[in-house]
Design a protein around this motif. Structure first.
Motif, short mmCIF file in Angstrom:
data_model
loop_
_atom_site.label_atom_id
_atom_site.label_comp_id
_atom_site.label_asym_id
_atom_site.label_seq_id
_atom_site.Cartn_x
_atom_site.Cartn_y
_atom_site.Cartn_z
N LYS A 55 0.79 -1.23 0.00
CA LYS A 55 0.00 0.00 0.00
C LYS A 55 0.82 1.28 0.00
CE LYS A 55 -3.56 -2.64 2.21
NZ LYS A 55 -4.26 -2.97 3.43
N LYS A 56 2.07 1.22 0.45
CA LYS A 56 2.94 2.40 0.50
C LYS A 56 4.38 1.96 0.35
CE LYS A 56 0.53 5.78 3.13
NZ LYS A 56 1.00 7.07 3.48
N PRO A 57 5.22 2.79 -0.27
CA PRO A 57 6.64 2.47 -0.34
C PRO A 57 7.30 2.63 1.04
CG PRO A 57 6.24 4.62 -1.30
CD PRO A 57 4.90 4.04 -0.96
N VAL A 58 8.35 1.87 1.26
CA VAL A 58 9.06 1.89 2.54
C VAL A 58 10.52 2.26 2.27
CG1 VAL A 58 9.76 0.54 4.54
CG2 VAL A 58 7.52 0.14 3.48
N LYS A 59 11.01 3.25 2.99
CA LYS A 59 12.37 3.73 2.80
C LYS A 59 13.37 3.05 3.73
CE LYS A 59 11.04 8.29 1.18
NZ LYS A 59 11.16 9.73 1.36
N ASN A 60 14.64 3.18 3.39
CA ASN A 60 15.74 2.68 4.20
C ASN A 60 15.65 3.27 5.61
OD1 ASN A 60 18.12 1.29 4.70
ND2 ASN A 60 19.42 2.96 4.00
N GLY A 61 15.86 2.44 6.61
CA GLY A 61 15.86 2.89 7.99
C GLY A 61 14.51 2.80 8.67
N ALA A 62 13.47 2.48 7.93
CA ALA A 62 12.14 2.37 8.54
C ALA A 62 12.11 1.17 9.50
CB ALA A 62 11.08 2.20 7.47
N ILE A 63 11.38 1.33 10.58
CA ILE A 63 11.14 0.23 11.51
C ILE A 63 9.72 -0.26 11.27
CG2 ILE A 63 10.95 -0.46 13.92
CD1 ILE A 63 13.03 1.75 14.54
N LEU A 64 9.61 -1.51 10.88
CA LEU A 64 8.31 -2.08 10.55
C LEU A 64 7.79 -2.92 11.71
CD1 LEU A 64 8.94 -3.32 6.90
CD2 LEU A 64 8.12 -1.09 7.69
N CYS A 65 6.48 -2.88 11.91
CA CYS A 65 5.80 -3.72 12.89
C CYS A 65 4.97 -4.73 12.10
CB CYS A 65 4.92 -2.87 13.79
SG CYS A 65 3.99 -3.85 15.00
N LEU A 66 5.28 -6.00 12.25
CA LEU A 66 4.59 -7.08 11.55
C LEU A 66 3.74 -7.84 12.56
CD1 LEU A 66 7.74 -6.87 10.37
CD2 LEU A 66 6.80 -8.55 8.80
N LYS A 67 2.46 -8.04 12.22
CA LYS A 67 1.53 -8.75 13.11
C LYS A 67 0.89 -9.91 12.38
CE LYS A 67 0.44 -4.65 15.79
NZ LYS A 67 -0.57 -3.72 16.25
N ALA A 68 0.75 -11.02 13.10
CA ALA A 68 0.08 -12.21 12.58
C ALA A 68 -1.05 -12.59 13.53
CB ALA A 68 1.07 -13.36 12.46
N VAL A 84 1.26 -5.15 8.23
CA VAL A 84 2.52 -4.46 8.49
C VAL A 84 2.26 -2.96 8.53
CG1 VAL A 84 4.88 -4.05 7.68
CG2 VAL A 84 3.81 -6.29 7.32
N THR A 85 2.80 -2.31 9.56
CA THR A 85 2.77 -0.85 9.67
C THR A 85 4.22 -0.37 9.80
OG1 THR A 85 2.50 -1.00 12.07
CG2 THR A 85 0.48 -0.77 10.76
N ALA A 86 4.42 0.92 9.56
CA ALA A 86 5.77 1.50 9.64
C ALA A 86 5.82 2.57 10.73
CB ALA A 86 6.18 2.10 8.31
N GLY A 87 6.88 2.53 11.50
CA GLY A 87 7.07 3.54 12.54
C GLY A 87 5.96 3.52 13.57
N GLN A 88 5.55 4.70 14.00
CA GLN A 88 4.50 4.82 15.01
C GLN A 88 3.11 4.84 14.39
OE1 GLN A 88 5.23 4.70 18.28
NE2 GLN A 88 7.36 4.42 17.65
N SER A 89 3.05 4.79 13.07
CA SER A 89 1.77 4.87 12.36
C SER A 89 0.96 3.59 12.54
CB SER A 89 2.02 5.10 10.86
OG SER A 89 0.81 5.02 10.15
N THR A 90 -0.35 3.73 12.52
CA THR A 90 -1.23 2.57 12.54
C THR A 90 -1.75 2.26 11.14
OG1 THR A 90 -3.13 3.95 13.08
CG2 THR A 90 -1.93 2.96 14.93
N GLU A 91 -1.31 3.05 10.16
CA GLU A 91 -1.74 2.86 8.78
C GLU A 91 -0.98 1.68 8.17
OE1 GLU A 91 -2.19 5.38 4.63
OE2 GLU A 91 -1.08 6.24 6.30
N GLN A 92 -1.73 0.71 7.64
CA GLN A 92 -1.11 -0.46 7.03
C GLN A 92 -0.34 -0.10 5.78
OE1 GLN A 92 -3.70 -3.66 5.98
NE2 GLN A 92 -3.92 -4.38 8.07
N ILE A 93 0.85 -0.69 5.64
CA ILE A 93 1.60 -0.54 4.40
C ILE A 93 1.57 -1.83 3.59
CG2 ILE A 93 3.12 1.25 5.31
CD1 ILE A 93 5.26 -1.10 5.41
N PHE A 94 1.14 -2.93 4.23
CA PHE A 94 1.12 -4.23 3.57
C PHE A 94 0.15 -5.14 4.31
CE2 PHE A 94 2.59 -8.64 3.62
CZ PHE A 94 2.70 -8.92 2.27
#
Length: 114
Positions: A55-68, A84-94
């Motif tokens: 859903k969104k591109p992810v840049k170098n250095g991003a910290i991803l939160c993966l949930k199952a 998957v979300t990136a950083g402190q965001s709750t918006e899904q990137i994948f």
């Protein structure tokens, strides 16, 4: 189950964003770990993925939160919703759905216990 990943230079594609194949690998690994924790006596192999949505591109250095989260259980198989979300965001990137089947050493399906 939840885990985190740091996106490093070796995870990037030719345009400088996270390579989709790397994220698919992480998602599959997370699903496998979740399934193995839920069913410790099982021997799982991946049998499929549902719709894969980047859903969104992810840049170098991003910290991803993966949930199952377990979404379905059958006689021999189990499925997990991966998000998957990136950083402190709750918006899904994948997101995707991954299914695993429990097998004997010869590859034949085996019933889940638990």
């Amino acid at each position: 189950m939840e885990t985190h990943r740091l996106v490093l230079t070796e995870d990037l594609n030719q345009y400088g964003f996270l390579f989709g194949g790397r994220l698919l690998s992480w998602a599959d690994e997370l699903g496998y770990i979740a399934a193995s924790n839920d069913f410790p006596d099982a021997n799982f192999v991946t049998i499929g993925m549902g719709e894969v949505a980047f859903k969104k591109p992810v840049k170098n250095g991003a910290i991803l939160c993966l949930k199952a989260v377990q979404s379905k259980r059958g006689t021999t198989s189990v499925s997990y919703e991966i998000s998957v979300t990136a950083g402190q965001s709750t918006e899904q990137i994948f997101s995707t759905d991954i299914s695993f089947v429990n097998v004997y050493a010869n590859g034949q399906k085996r019933a889940l216990s638990h």
